[in-house]
Write an enzyme that holds these catalytic residues in place. Structure first.
Site, PDB file in Angstrom:
ATOM      1  N   TYR A   1     -27.871 -14.594   1.667  1.00 20.49           N
ATOM      2  CA  TYR A   1     -28.817 -15.855   2.316  1.00 20.49           C
ATOM      3  C   TYR A   1     -29.725 -15.601   2.950  1.00 20.49           C
ATOM      4  O   TYR A   1     -30.444 -16.017   2.797  1.00 20.49           O
ATOM      5  CB  TYR A   1     -28.142 -17.456   2.494  1.00 20.49           C
ATOM      6  CG  TYR A   1     -26.971 -17.399   1.379  1.00 20.49           C
ATOM      7  CD1 TYR A   1     -26.810 -17.021  -0.077  1.00 20.49           C
ATOM      8  CD2 TYR A   1     -25.959 -18.909   1.838  1.00 20.49           C
ATOM      9  CE1 TYR A   1     -25.726 -17.651  -0.619  1.00 20.49           C
ATOM     10  CE2 TYR A   1     -24.948 -19.041   1.138  1.00 20.49           C
ATOM     11  CZ  TYR A   1     -24.606 -18.916  -0.429  1.00 20.49           C
ATOM     12  OH  TYR A   1     -23.889 -19.661  -1.178  1.00 20.49           O
TER      13      TYR A   1
ATOM     14  N   HIS B   1     -18.464 -12.051  -2.611  1.00 23.70           N
ATOM     15  CA  HIS B   1     -19.272 -12.825  -3.951  1.00 23.70           C
ATOM     16  C   HIS B   1     -19.671 -13.152  -4.578  1.00 23.70           C
ATOM     17  O   HIS B   1     -19.002 -14.081  -5.605  1.00 23.70           O
ATOM     18  CB  HIS B   1     -20.689 -12.743  -2.491  1.00 23.70           C
ATOM     19  CG  HIS B   1     -21.729 -14.311  -2.864  1.00 23.70           C
ATOM     20  ND1 HIS B   1     -22.973 -14.022  -2.088  1.00 23.70           N
ATOM     21  CD2 HIS B   1     -21.698 -14.663  -3.505  1.00 23.70           C
ATOM     22  CE1 HIS B   1     -23.281 -15.466  -2.340  1.00 23.70           C
ATOM     23  NE2 HIS B   1     -22.750 -15.875  -2.815  1.00 23.70           N
TER      24      HIS B   1
END
Length: 268
Positions: free
Chosen positions: A43, A101
């Site tokens: 992110y 992730h």
């Protein structure tokens, strides 16, 4: 119950731009009562999330902080070094939860999961999580890990109900952490959701979050920035839907993914 308590709801922090906003957003979220903050190496906002937590009057030990290892960093040594970098950016000595992730790119089940176990044994991370796994990959991970899986994070909302993965969470006693719980706003247009929202005098967002919260072992992590929306999402999980409402939403027959990259394991 799963191996750790995960506060409901969590705060999702992904954004394509204006990543600096997460300093103030996290600060506001903690101020209105959130105690679970979710970010990721990918992110590119860990430093801002960390600054928000560090600036808050809420003690770090009271915040359940999760981040995710990027798919490019899943070789064993890269997991270790990138997690140390995440800790530095987040201004913390430990993580409450660390996820893989995506099980792709440099992911190797044996090597990657061994690195997570090492971090757990050292006390650097309190809990191990996986994200965007299939049931088959979850089973493989369970066979390898000696540490329980605390959470599996996937897209989940009334338009993508993830029945099989929610059943897996119940059966194997971990949390299903639901990202994009509002399908990036698309649930607002669903006629069933809208009808139930009108019945209760609340927003479609509140209905969707309440439906997720009513499910066993599910933790939604909506994203919001304004104090108004942050508070509304926090209050939504207190909304009690009746059996008729739940059944109507359960009957929505769609499999709509908002997040569906070519490299996702379900596309292989």
């Amino acid at each position: 119950m799963p191996p750790a308590t995960v506060p409901v709801p969590g705060l999702g922090t992904y954004s394509d731009e204006n990543r600096e906003q997460w300093v103030e957003n996290v600060l506001t979220a903690l101020d209105v009562g959130y105690r679970h903050v979710d970010t990721a190496q990918g992110y590119d906002n860990e430093q801002y999330v960390g600054e928000g937590i560090a600036t808050s009057s809420v003690d770090r030990d009271a915040v359940f902080l999760a981040t995710k290892v990027d798919p490019e960093n899943l070789a064993r040594e890269d997991v270790l070094t990138s997690t140390k970098a995440s800790l530095d950016r987040l201004e913390t000595d430990f993580l409450d939860l660390l996820y893989v992730h995506w099980p792709t790119h440099t992911y190797d089940a044996e090597e990657t999961l061994a690195a997570l176990e090492q971090l757990h044994d050292e006390g650097t991370i309190k809990n191990i999580g996986l994200s965007n796994f299939t049931p088959e990959l979850l089973e493989e991970a369970r066979e390898i890990l000696d540490v329980p899986i605390t959470a599996h994070q996937v897209e989940c909302h009334p338009l993508l109900q993830q029945d099989r993965l929610r059943e897996d969470a119940r059966e194997h006693d971990h949390w299903l952490v639901a990202y994009s719980p509002l399908a990036q706003g698309e649930v607002f247009e669903d006629p069933t959701i809208r009808e139930i929202a009108e019945k209760h005098g609340v927003s479609p967002a509140a209905v969707s979050l309440a439906w997720l919260d009513a499910k066993e072992n599910v933790v939604p992590i909506p994203k919001a920035s304004s104090r108004e929306h942050l508070a509304a999402n926090l209050e939504a999980v207190e909304l009690s839907l009746d059996d008729e409402d739940i059944a109507a939403i359960d009957a929505i027959d769609r499999e709509h993914r908002v997040i569906d990259p070519d490299f996702a394991p379900w596309n292989q």
